[in-house]
Write a protein that holds these residues in place. Structure first.
Motif, mmCIF file in Angstrom:
data_model
loop_
_atom_site.group_PDB
_atom_site.id
_atom_site.type_symbol
_atom_site.label_atom_id
_atom_site.label_comp_id
_atom_site.label_asym_id
_atom_site.label_seq_id
_atom_site.Cartn_x
_atom_site.Cartn_y
_atom_site.Cartn_z
ATOM 1 N N SER A 86 2.115 1.591 -3.833
ATOM 2 C CA SER A 86 1.422 2.577 -4.138
ATOM 3 C C SER A 86 1.480 3.511 -4.210
ATOM 4 O O SER A 86 1.093 4.823 -4.987
ATOM 5 C CB SER A 86 -0.057 1.612 -4.106
ATOM 6 O OG SER A 86 -0.190 2.098 -3.063
ATOM 7 N N GLN A 141 4.405 5.605 -5.923
ATOM 8 C CA GLN A 141 4.181 5.716 -6.565
ATOM 9 C C GLN A 141 3.009 6.935 -7.504
ATOM 10 O O GLN A 141 3.944 7.613 -7.864
ATOM 11 C CB GLN A 141 4.252 4.107 -7.358
ATOM 12 C CG GLN A 141 5.561 3.368 -7.558
ATOM 13 C CD GLN A 141 4.461 1.692 -8.282
ATOM 14 O OE1 GLN A 141 3.465 1.886 -7.923
ATOM 15 N NE2 GLN A 141 5.807 1.025 -8.252
ATOM 16 N N GLU A 180 0.942 -1.233 -0.035
ATOM 17 C CA GLU A 180 -0.579 -0.072 0.119
ATOM 18 C C GLU A 180 0.682 1.456 0.384
ATOM 19 O O GLU A 180 1.083 2.030 -0.165
ATOM 20 C CB GLU A 180 -0.930 0.080 1.474
ATOM 21 C CG GLU A 180 -2.230 -0.901 0.858
ATOM 22 C CD GLU A 180 -3.089 -1.322 2.333
ATOM 23 O OE1 GLU A 180 -3.142 0.079 2.925
ATOM 24 O OE2 GLU A 180 -3.624 -1.843 2.641
#
Length: 92
Positions: free
Chosen positions: A34, A37, A31
């Motif tokens: 992401s 990112q 998590e």
């Protein structure tokens, strides 16, 4: 002996799920990856815009449309023939 094996199995099963390097920690890291990112992509977009702006300012002479955009947006300048509409400030 059977009780010892059951105890060791329960111990390892617990730490496989809830341990420092267990499956829950892996999910939390995925998590976070992401989220990072997404943040990286947004920062790359800002960087690309800034690179474009720098390239426009470095040209000799600088791009006149870009200079006018900076004067209007950043510095708050306006031309003498521009009409300015003021919005009332919200009370709060």
């Amino acid at each position: 002996m059977l009780l010892l094996c059951l105890g060791l199995t329960a111990y390892f099963a617990y730490h496989t799920l809830h341990g420092r390097h267990g499956l829950e920690a892996r999910d939390a890291l995925l998590e976070r990856e992401s989220a990072l990112q997404f943040e990286n992509q947004s920062l790359e977009a800002v960087r690309a815009k800034l690179s474009r702006d720098v390239a426009l300012m470095r040209s000799d002479p600088p791009d006149p449309d870009f200079v006018e955009e900076i004067a209007r947006d950043v510095l708050g300048f306006a031309r003498p023939d521009d009409r300015i509409v003021a919005k009332p400030m919200p009370n709060g």
